[in-house]
Design a protein around this motif. Structure first.
Motif, PDB file in Angstrom:
ATOM      1  N   UNK A 155     -34.105  23.634  45.095  1.00 42.34           N
ATOM      2  CA  UNK A 155     -33.461  23.199  43.738  1.00 42.34           C
ATOM      3  C   UNK A 155     -34.651  22.721  42.678  1.00 42.34           C
ATOM      4  N   UNK A 156     -35.570  22.176  43.452  1.00 39.72           N
ATOM      5  CA  UNK A 156     -36.610  21.900  42.506  1.00 39.72           C
ATOM      6  C   UNK A 156     -37.519  23.139  41.796  1.00 39.72           C
ATOM      7  N   UNK A 157     -37.692  24.116  42.838  1.00 39.74           N
ATOM      8  CA  UNK A 157     -38.423  25.085  42.375  1.00 39.74           C
ATOM      9  C   UNK A 157     -37.524  25.929  41.133  1.00 39.74           C
ATOM     10  N   UNK A 158     -36.289  25.542  40.947  1.00 40.24           N
ATOM     11  CA  UNK A 158     -35.579  26.407  39.844  1.00 40.24           C
ATOM     12  C   UNK A 158     -35.446  25.644  38.799  1.00 40.24           C
ATOM     13  N   UNK A 159     -36.195  24.430  38.452  1.00 44.74           N
ATOM     14  CA  UNK A 159     -36.175  23.823  37.486  1.00 44.74           C
ATOM     15  C   UNK A 159     -37.315  24.353  36.291  1.00 44.74           C
ATOM     16  N   UNK A 160     -36.734  24.418  35.172  1.00 45.91           N
ATOM     17  CA  UNK A 160     -37.482  25.120  34.062  1.00 45.91           C
ATOM     18  C   UNK A 160     -38.780  24.257  33.749  1.00 45.91           C
ATOM     19  N   UNK A 188     -44.063  24.860  41.420  1.00 47.85           N
ATOM     20  CA  UNK A 188     -43.116  25.834  41.812  1.00 47.85           C
ATOM     21  C   UNK A 188     -43.789  26.528  43.377  1.00 47.85           C
ATOM     22  N   UNK A 189     -45.174  26.876  43.133  1.00 47.39           N
ATOM     23  CA  UNK A 189     -45.773  27.715  44.301  1.00 47.39           C
ATOM     24  C   UNK A 189     -45.708  26.669  45.411  1.00 47.39           C
TER      25      UNK A 189
END
Length: 132
Positions: free
Chosen positions: A88-93, A100-101
């Motif tokens: 979910x966090x990685x999909x935050x803009x 993200x990595x």
């Protein structure tokens, strides 16, 4: 280890103090019973990581690596809660590229074989799974 007063102060003030130093102290005082609190703090540190506050890009990546390693240790392999939160966090803009990595590296280290398909579907969307 087990100093709950210090742990509560760290958790309460995590937004006001140096995250890297806070996680280092957290690592020293945390117990197996506090893993949920530890994971929440690490998620906060990854989500609010700012490369500009670090000396350089290498220092920034080392900090994120430290968070990821400690998250793997505290969450344990196969922790669905941690995996889903990281996805979910990685999909935050508003998350920067290195954060993200770090999320994806952590997911890779935590996800179990039976959960890989779920993560893949979540990241790429259900349409990608239907095309397989």
């Amino acid at each position: 280890p087990g100093d709950f007063t210090c742990l509560n102060m760290l958790v309460t003030n995590i937004h006001q103090i140096n995250h890297f130093e806070a996680v280092k102290v957290l690592r020293k005082i945390a117990t197996p019973n506090t893993n949920g609190v530890v994971m929440d703090c690490i998620f906060t540190c990854i989500r609010t990581h700012d490369e500009k506050k670090c000396e350089d890009e290498k220092a920034s990546k080392l900090e994120l690596k430290y968070y990821v390693d400690y998250l793997r240790e505290s969450a344990g392999h196969g922790s669905r809660t941690a995996v889903l939160k990281l996805v979910q966090m990685s999909k935050q803009l508003n998350l920067d590229k290195s954060s993200k990595q770090a999320c994806m590296i952590a997911v890779h280290g935590l996800v179990s074989k039976q959960d890989r398909e779920i993560v893949f579907a979540t990241l790429l969307g259900d349409a990608a799974l239907r095309d397989l």
